[in-house]
Scaffold this motif. Structure first.
Motif: not given
Length: 457
Positions: A120-121, A200-201, A241-243, A282-283
């Motif tokens: 993701w991302n 993109v999550s 935003w993506a942590f 990422s979280l």
């Protein structure tokens, strides 16, 4: 200064940040009362999604046709040596593009030394893999396909098969119009990278809260956000935003006993101070991705919090960003985990269409007609041809017409062959009775790959 040199310099700088500079990083959240309107404004600004994706490379602009080709390739098992393993085998969409295993498993059925990272991302990630050894998605997409311990598929042989098939030629021509020979390894990699940039999550309740819906989070979850960004110190590295800050840190995980310990970022940079450092994951969609950490050593989020409370290995170069002896009571732990759950889409929510397998059946690749005897050259440290197809009991002859020694081997669970040292002028002859698809390679020059298919009797 090269990008690699600049990256090394930045990595060294990160590892030497002072405690005072760390305080500056987290001070905005601490400047307002937890849960207050002022803190809400700070946090909504800190975690708002970007308006759009980052710019794509000039030599690989994303198109819908290219991304659809990459999507098709990602879910196609013909990209592996065995023909049974696709990229999605280790990166399952429903598991947050991981596989649920402690360690990923390669084409030969053996465990790898790290777990599968999420996809993701990654359009925003400057360096890929847990140790950051690949710069950009194009470099990342190529490596697992050819890596012997992963998918073990010689790309040149794969491209040769696809180029011989009218269906694949048409698909590549649509994605890369105007090219006389669109089926190339470069275009295969570009297509995979283009598809990965679409991942993109999904938006979650937390995004609704960021965009102004105050009721999207419960009181418990909102308190967890304050802990995350403040007392718990999670946002020191899991930022934006993506942590993730896409940086590399030693978080004090105990090293597994091994003759060759996994030192992560250090060997990539040539900096011992960066040993044991791995990329901040990422979280987003993290609730789908247990177990956690690069080695899959922590089974759930409670174990992650236990690690930060009392499990950190005291190495001399632990970074100042790392929370130490994290002290949370039972209620705070529950609040923090409740907040983290808001970063994952509901289990019954459909994932984005581009993250799922295409409806169309993958194009079949043309097969070579099996022969009773196949002769292969090794001149210039390259097998020629790159593919050989044998009837059951057929003989594979590999002649060393090169000016250096080789070591030819097949190393799979079904078949293990080893030529020993093969000096110039010598020929290796193997009678192939085991049906299947195998990869022969040189133990001395492992980039040399030969795809060998043996027909059933």
């Amino acid at each position: 200064m090269t990008r690699r040199a600049l990256d090394a310099l930045l990595a060294g700088a990160l590892l030497l940040l002072s405690a005072a500079s760390l305080g500056a990083l987290v001070s905005p959240a601490g400047s307002a009362d937890p849960g207050s309107a002022a803190e809400d404004a700070v946090l909504r600004a800190a975690y708002r999604r970007p308006a759009g994706p980052p710019p794509t490379p000039a030599d690989n602009p994303t198109t819908a046709e290219k991304a659809q080709l990459g999507r098709r390739l990602f879910f196609d098992p013909s990209l592996s040596a065995s023909g049974t393993m696709s990229c999605a085998t280790c990166h399952e969409p429903a598991r947050g593009f991981t596989d649920g295993r402690k360690l990923a498993r390669g084409n030969d059925g053996r465990d790898l030394r790290r777990r599968a990272p999420t996809l993701w991302n990654l359009a925003w990630a400057p360096f890929l893999f847990w140790d950051g050894r690949a710069e950009g998605l194009e470099a990342q997409a190529e490596a697992p396909i050819e890596a012997h311990e992963e998918m073990g598929q010689p790309l040149d042989a794969l491209v040769g098969r696809m180029g011989a098939d009218a269906g694949w030629r048409a698909t590549f021509a649509t994605a890369f119009p105007g090219e006389a020979q669109p089926v190339t390894r470069e275009n295969l990699v570009r297509a995979l990278a283009s598809w990965e940039r679409t991942l993109v999550s999904p938006r979650t309740r937390f995004d609704a809260w960021v965009e102004g819906d105050g009721s999207a989070l419960t009181a418990q979850e909102r308190r967890g956000l304050s802990l995350f960004h403040g007392t718990a110190g999670c946002a020191n590295c899991h930022e934006g935003w993506a942590f993730t800050d896409y940086a590399f840190y030693d978080i004090g995980l105990p090293a597994r006993p091994s003759a060759s310990p996994d030192l992560g970022r250090g060997p990539v940079l040539g900096l011992e101070r960066a040993d044991h450092a791995f990329k901040t994951p990422s979280l987003r969609e993290a609730m789908r991705r247990a177990p956690y950490m690069h080695d899959g050593s922590l089974p759930d989020l409670d174990a992650v919090l236990d690690h930060y409370a009392h499990g950190i290995e005291p190495r001399p170069d632990l970074p100042p960003e790392l929370p130490r002896k994290l002290t949370l009571d039972a209620a705070q732990r529950a609040e923090l985990i409740a907040f983290l759950a808001t970063l994952t889409s509901p289990p019954d929510a459909p994932l984005p269409e581009m993250a799922m397998p295409p409806a169309a059946t993958p194009v079949a690749v043309a097969a070579l007609a099996p022969v009773a005897r196949a002769r292969v050259s090794q001149r210039n440290r390259q097998f020629a041809p790159l593919r050989a197809a044998l009837s059951s009991g057929g003989v594979l002859e590999i002649v060393n017409d090169d000016n250096t020694a080789h070591n030819i081997r097949i190393d799979s669970p079904e078949l293990r062959l080893n030529s020993g040292i093969q000096d110039p002028g010598q020929t290796v002859s193997w009678r192939m009775t085991k049906p299947g698809r195998f990869v022969a390679f040189c133990g001395i020059h492992p980039r040399m790959r030969l795809e060998v298919t043996v027909a059933a009797p």
